[in-house]
Design an enzyme around this catalytic site. Structure first.
Site, PDB file in Angstrom:
ATOM      1  N   PHE A 257      28.859  34.114  70.419  1.00  0.00           N
ATOM      2  CA  PHE A 257      29.178  34.150  69.333  1.00  0.00           C
ATOM      3  C   PHE A 257      30.875  34.019  68.992  1.00  0.00           C
ATOM      4  CE2 PHE A 257      25.962  31.447  69.581  1.00  0.00           C
ATOM      5  CZ  PHE A 257      25.993  29.834  68.239  1.00  0.00           C
ATOM      6  N   ASP A 258      31.977  33.867  68.691  1.00  0.00           N
ATOM      7  CA  ASP A 258      32.593  34.593  68.248  1.00  0.00           C
ATOM      8  C   ASP A 258      32.557  35.400  66.459  1.00  0.00           C
ATOM      9  OD1 ASP A 258      35.558  35.962  67.646  1.00  0.00           O
ATOM     10  OD2 ASP A 258      35.759  33.767  66.461  1.00  0.00           O
ATOM     11  N   LEU A 259      33.125  36.007  66.622  1.00  0.00           N
ATOM     12  CA  LEU A 259      32.518  36.663  64.997  1.00  0.00           C
ATOM     13  C   LEU A 259      33.039  36.826  63.608  1.00  0.00           C
ATOM     14  CD1 LEU A 259      30.310  38.628  63.123  1.00  0.00           C
ATOM     15  CD2 LEU A 259      31.632  40.923  64.076  1.00  0.00           C
ATOM     16  N   ASP A 260      34.554  36.882  63.841  1.00  0.00           N
ATOM     17  CA  ASP A 260      34.894  36.213  62.587  1.00  0.00           C
ATOM     18  C   ASP A 260      34.924  34.463  62.404  1.00  0.00           C
ATOM     19  OD1 ASP A 260      35.289  39.139  61.202  1.00  0.00           O
ATOM     20  OD2 ASP A 260      37.403  39.383  62.851  1.00  0.00           O
TER      21      ASP A 260
END
Length: 211
Positions: free
Chosen positions: A6-9
């Protein structure tokens, strides 16, 4: 799928206030003649930070701007953030189904770790992968190449979930499938053009795209 990154931002959390205000702070400290509004700076959410400052200021001032940005972000900006509604439930369901979950972000690793801890997401993830302070692995393709090797997973059985083209391109360059999310800061066209296999309008829709 064996593993999901998963990407964060713009994917797990909405970091708009913290990122945009910290960019404004850096520009003010550099006496930049015009300071964009928070809404005018949302395009900076997702790409590597230095590359955004290069577009705003030119290469000559980018390193100084990153340093100034971090002055504010490290104490204030990283907490001007919030987990998207429904994300905790999605992560809980994926873990219960046996998926291995990881974070892969272009954000500096030290900040990503603090954000994951602060918002109570640590329990969902085996590891958090991010860029080094000097910019090493800020490029999503390089980051994912490293992250895949670190946990010894088959890229063809791995997903990257994110909201920007960098996430989809990074996945494609490493033989992974990419799922784009529309509740972050990228558009449908941006994600599809970059190679997204599916596009999800809400966090809950992610579950239906994973087999």
């Amino acid at each position: 799928m064996d593993a999901i990154y998963f990407d964060l931002d713009g994917t797990l959390t909405d970091p708009k206030p913290g990122i945009t205000r910290s960019i404004q702070y850096a520009l003010q400290r550099l006496d930049h003649p015009t300071i964009p509004t928070e809404d005018e700076l949302t395009w900076c959410i997702g790409p590597p930070l230095r590359s955004s400052f290069v577009k705003l200021l030119g290469d000559h001032a980018a390193d100084r701007a990153v340093t100034l940005y971090r002055e504010r972000f490290s104490d204030i900006g990283l907490y001007e953030n919030g987990v998207y509604d429904g994300i905790d439930e999605v992560l809980t369901a994926l873990r219960a189904s046996g998926h291995r979950l990881f974070v892969a972000t272009s954000k500096a690793h030290v900040f990503a770790e603090r954000i994951i801890d602060h918002f109570g997401l640590r329990k969902h993830f085996e590891r958090v992968f991010g860029a080094e302070y000097d910019g090493t692995r800020a490029d999503k393709s390089h980051l994912l190449e490293y992250a895949l090797k670190e946990v010894s997973v088959n890229p063809s059985k791995t997903l990257m979930i994110g909201d920007r083209s960098h996430d989809m391109v990074g996945a494609k360059n490493n033989g992974m499938k990419g799922i784009g999310v529309l509740y972050g800061y990228g558009s449908r066209d941006e994600l599809i053009d970059a190679g997204a296999h599916h596009v999800c309008a809400t966090p809950g829709a992610i579950l239906g795209c994973i087999s």
